[in-house]
Design an enzyme around this catalytic site. Structure first.
Site, short mmCIF file in Angstrom:
data_model
loop_
_atom_site.label_atom_id
_atom_site.label_comp_id
_atom_site.label_asym_id
_atom_site.label_seq_id
_atom_site.Cartn_x
_atom_site.Cartn_y
_atom_site.Cartn_z
N HIS A 297 -7.24 -4.55 6.13
CA HIS A 297 -6.82 -3.20 5.73
C HIS A 297 -6.14 -2.21 6.74
CE1 HIS A 297 -7.49 -0.52 2.39
NE2 HIS A 297 -8.48 0.01 2.49
N ASN B 38 -6.74 3.54 -1.59
CA ASN B 38 -7.24 4.95 -1.17
C ASN B 38 -6.49 5.48 -0.31
OD1 ASN B 38 -9.26 4.61 -2.87
ND2 ASN B 38 -10.78 3.57 -1.50
N ASN C 24 -9.59 6.59 3.36
CA ASN C 24 -9.35 7.49 2.24
C ASN C 24 -9.07 8.83 2.49
OD1 ASN C 24 -11.57 8.00 3.45
ND2 ASN C 24 -12.95 7.64 1.66
N ASP D 33 -1.40 -2.24 3.87
CA ASP D 33 -1.87 -3.60 3.34
C ASP D 33 -1.60 -3.68 1.93
OD1 ASP D 33 -4.05 -1.63 3.62
OD2 ASP D 33 -5.16 -3.19 2.56
#
Length: 194
Positions: free
Chosen positions: A22, A116, A70, A95
């Site tokens: 991520h 997100n 997020n 990513d």
């Protein structure tokens, strides 16, 4: 096409997230900062690590939000407001599950694809989706229920090497990306496989 003033690499803060899938976007910015000898400093008012760099003769800003993924939009919004940067001049590096490791894709505009970080950035930019995206492939675990766990884990060494190679390859085109010569970059980058 106008180029990009703000380059944002997405990730999660903290050692436990370092080099996880991520954080591919954050890793891209870290690599660029290192190559440009730009020191990224923690900027409280921008909720992230921030630096200024000259690319292709243009002053650019580098940002790695230190909010969680997020809430990435909070940092992007703060820099855009402060420097009066329109969404069209923002490039978000992140990513991408739908692309295999070892590949990257560049595009302008689009949805969030369930990411997100992108979701929050779109919301905080007043639902403007016209920012650029450099999508670093991390591959998909195969099932939606496994995604959350998958993106927060480190990739296997061979897979990680492919992601690193892709980051290095895409950084070769950073001058063209910043200048807005996206088609030239797409032709080269989209055929690249690590």
């Amino acid at each position: 096409m106008a180029g990009f003033k703000l380059l944002v690499g997405l990730g999660n803060p903290g050692n436990e997230y370092e080099n996880t899938r991520h954080n591919a976007g954050a890793q891209w910015i870290e690599t660029l900062a290192h190559q440009s000898q730009c020191l990224l400093r923690l900027e409280k008012k921008f909720f992230g690590q921030f630096g200024k760099v000259s690319i292709a003769g243009e002053e650019c800003y580098l940002l790695i939000p230190t909010t969680y993924m997020n809430l990435s939009g909070k940092a992007v919004q703060a820099v855009c407001q402060f420097y009066k940067i329109p969404p069209e001049e923002v490039l978000v590096i992140h990513d991408e599950l739908d692309i295999p490791p070892g590949s990257a894709k560049l595009k302008k505009g689009g949805g969030h694809g369930g990411h997100n970080g992108l979701k929050d950035i779109i919301a905080k930019l007043g639902n403007n989706r016209e920012f650029g995206r450099l999508r670093i492939g991390i591959g998909h675990p195969g099932h939606a229920s496994q995604v959350a766990n998958y993106v927060l884990k480190k990739a296997a060494p061979t897979e990680y090497a492919k992601i690193e190679h892709t980051i290095d390859e895409s950084l070769r085109y950073v001058n063209d990306i910043v200048s807005g010569n996206l088609n030239a970059v797409m032709n080269q980058l989209h055929s690249f496989k690590a």
